[in-house]
Design a protein around this motif. Structure first.
Motif, PDB file in Angstrom:
ATOM      1  N   GLU A   5      55.619-119.597 107.419  1.00 33.23           N
ATOM      2  CA  GLU A   5      55.932-118.633 106.717  1.00 33.23           C
ATOM      3  C   GLU A   5      56.018-119.273 105.595  1.00 33.23           C
ATOM      4  N   ALA A   6      55.682-120.120 104.554  1.00 40.61           N
ATOM      5  CA  ALA A   6      55.241-120.471 103.737  1.00 40.61           C
ATOM      6  C   ALA A   6      54.135-120.234 103.470  1.00 40.61           C
ATOM      7  N   ALA A   7      52.858-120.753 104.140  1.00 44.06           N
ATOM      8  CA  ALA A   7      51.741-119.837 104.578  1.00 44.06           C
ATOM      9  C   ALA A   7      51.548-118.645 103.059  1.00 44.06           C
ATOM     10  N   ALA A   8      52.562-117.986 104.478  1.00 41.98           N
ATOM     11  CA  ALA A   8      51.759-116.307 104.143  1.00 41.98           C
ATOM     12  C   ALA A   8      52.527-116.174 102.843  1.00 41.98           C
ATOM     13  N   ALA A   9      54.119-116.608 103.037  1.00 46.69           N
ATOM     14  CA  ALA A   9      54.429-115.846 101.449  1.00 46.69           C
ATOM     15  C   ALA A   9      53.701-116.071 100.121  1.00 46.69           C
ATOM     16  N   ILE A  10      53.066-117.781  99.895  1.00 46.92           N
ATOM     17  CA  ILE A  10      52.426-118.086  99.288  1.00 46.92           C
ATOM     18  C   ILE A  10      50.935-117.250  99.097  1.00 46.92           C
ATOM     19  N   SER A  11      49.947-116.709 100.079  1.00 45.60           N
ATOM     20  CA  SER A  11      48.863-116.037 100.130  1.00 45.60           C
ATOM     21  C   SER A  11      49.420-114.968  99.354  1.00 45.60           C
ATOM     22  N   GLU A  16      48.921-111.095  95.100  1.00 44.38           N
ATOM     23  CA  GLU A  16      48.828-109.847  94.124  1.00 44.38           C
ATOM     24  C   GLU A  16      49.159-110.267  92.870  1.00 44.38           C
ATOM     25  N   ASN A  17      48.810-111.568  92.368  1.00 47.14           N
ATOM     26  CA  ASN A  17      49.054-111.983  91.227  1.00 47.14           C
ATOM     27  C   ASN A  17      48.050-112.904  91.112  1.00 47.14           C
ATOM     28  N   LYS A  18      46.529-112.871  90.800  1.00 46.37           N
ATOM     29  CA  LYS A  18      45.453-113.869  90.861  1.00 46.37           C
ATOM     30  C   LYS A  18      45.766-115.715  90.064  1.00 46.37           C
ATOM     31  N   SER A  19      46.673-115.595  89.053  1.00 42.87           N
ATOM     32  CA  SER A  19      47.011-116.487  88.375  1.00 42.87           C
ATOM     33  C   SER A  19      47.828-116.879  88.089  1.00 42.87           C
ATOM     34  N   VAL A  20      48.445-116.741  89.834  1.00 43.81           N
ATOM     35  CA  VAL A  20      50.083-117.494  89.956  1.00 43.81           C
ATOM     36  C   VAL A  20      49.717-118.934  89.963  1.00 43.81           C
ATOM     37  N   GLN A  21      50.501-119.421  89.681  1.00 38.72           N
ATOM     38  CA  GLN A  21      51.220-121.417  89.628  1.00 38.72           C
ATOM     39  C   GLN A  21      51.650-121.667  90.880  1.00 38.72           C
ATOM     40  N   ALA A  22      51.596-122.942  90.683  1.00 36.51           N
ATOM     41  CA  ALA A  22      53.218-123.795  92.134  1.00 36.51           C
ATOM     42  C   ALA A  22      52.931-124.920  91.505  1.00 36.51           C
ATOM     43  N   VAL A  23      54.670-125.223  91.513  1.00 39.41           N
ATOM     44  CA  VAL A  23      54.496-126.518  91.268  1.00 39.41           C
ATOM     45  C   VAL A  23      55.297-127.445  92.458  1.00 39.41           C
ATOM     46  N   GLY A  33      51.987-138.203 102.508  1.00 41.32           N
ATOM     47  CA  GLY A  33      50.828-137.811 103.512  1.00 41.32           C
ATOM     48  C   GLY A  33      52.037-136.126 103.487  1.00 41.32           C
ATOM     49  N   ASP A  34      52.707-136.079 103.566  1.00 36.44           N
ATOM     50  CA  ASP A  34      53.650-134.309 103.604  1.00 36.44           C
ATOM     51  C   ASP A  34      53.648-133.967 102.496  1.00 36.44           C
ATOM     52  N   VAL A  35      53.792-134.390 101.915  1.00 42.03           N
ATOM     53  CA  VAL A  35      53.165-134.358 100.018  1.00 42.03           C
ATOM     54  C   VAL A  35      52.173-133.857  99.980  1.00 42.03           C
ATOM     55  N   VAL A  36      50.708-134.217 100.125  1.00 46.97           N
ATOM     56  CA  VAL A  36      49.269-133.438  99.848  1.00 46.97           C
ATOM     57  C   VAL A  36      49.257-132.347 101.156  1.00 46.97           C
ATOM     58  N   GLU A  37      49.984-132.768 102.229  1.00 51.29           N
ATOM     59  CA  GLU A  37      49.527-131.462 103.417  1.00 51.29           C
ATOM     60  C   GLU A  37      50.079-130.022 102.886  1.00 51.29           C
ATOM     61  N   ILE A  38      51.461-130.383 101.956  1.00 51.66           N
ATOM     62  CA  ILE A  38      51.962-128.766 101.294  1.00 51.66           C
ATOM     63  C   ILE A  38      51.594-128.589  99.938  1.00 51.66           C
ATOM     64  N   ILE A  39      50.051-130.030  98.986  1.00 50.97           N
ATOM     65  CA  ILE A  39      49.283-129.454  98.415  1.00 50.97           C
ATOM     66  C   ILE A  39      47.779-128.484  98.956  1.00 50.97           C
ATOM     67  N   ASP A  40      48.190-129.515 100.165  1.00 49.75           N
ATOM     68  CA  ASP A  40      46.810-128.380 100.524  1.00 49.75           C
ATOM     69  C   ASP A  40      46.971-127.042 101.424  1.00 49.75           C
ATOM     70  N   LEU A  41      48.688-127.359 101.123  1.00 46.67           N
ATOM     71  CA  LEU A  41      49.137-125.236 102.134  1.00 46.67           C
ATOM     72  C   LEU A  41      48.442-124.626 100.977  1.00 46.67           C
ATOM     73  N   VAL A  42      49.014-124.833  99.746  1.00 50.69           N
ATOM     74  CA  VAL A  42      49.339-124.371  98.162  1.00 50.69           C
ATOM     75  C   VAL A  42      47.419-123.763  98.478  1.00 50.69           C
TER      76      VAL A  42
END
Length: 64
Positions: A5-11, A16-23, A33-42
């Motif tokens: 669900e997070a991946a779909a929302a981020i995608s 919608e906005n090519k310059s979107v940024q994530a924090v 490893g979980d943090v790295v997985e989230i970075i990869d997902l983003v």
């Protein structure tokens, strides 16, 4: 929210906005490893600019 669900929302946002940024913030109890997985997902979802929000430890200073 699941990772899928997070991946779909981020995608959706990235399309919608090519310059979107994530924090990305994580509690220190979360495994690295979980943090790295989230970075990869983003990144896979289309966000190329992201930052990691960190808490800095206060360093004791010596007063002279």
């Amino acid at each position: 929210m699941t990772k899928q669900e997070a991946a779909a929302a981020i995608s959706k946002r990235a399309k919608e906005n090519k310059s979107v940024q994530a924090v990305i913030s994580a509690d220190k109890s979360l495994a690295y490893g979980d943090v790295v997985e989230i970075i990869d997902l983003v990144k896979v979802a289309g966000v190329s600019t992201f930052a990691l929000n960190i808490e800095r430890k206060q360093v004791a200073t010596r007063e002279e």
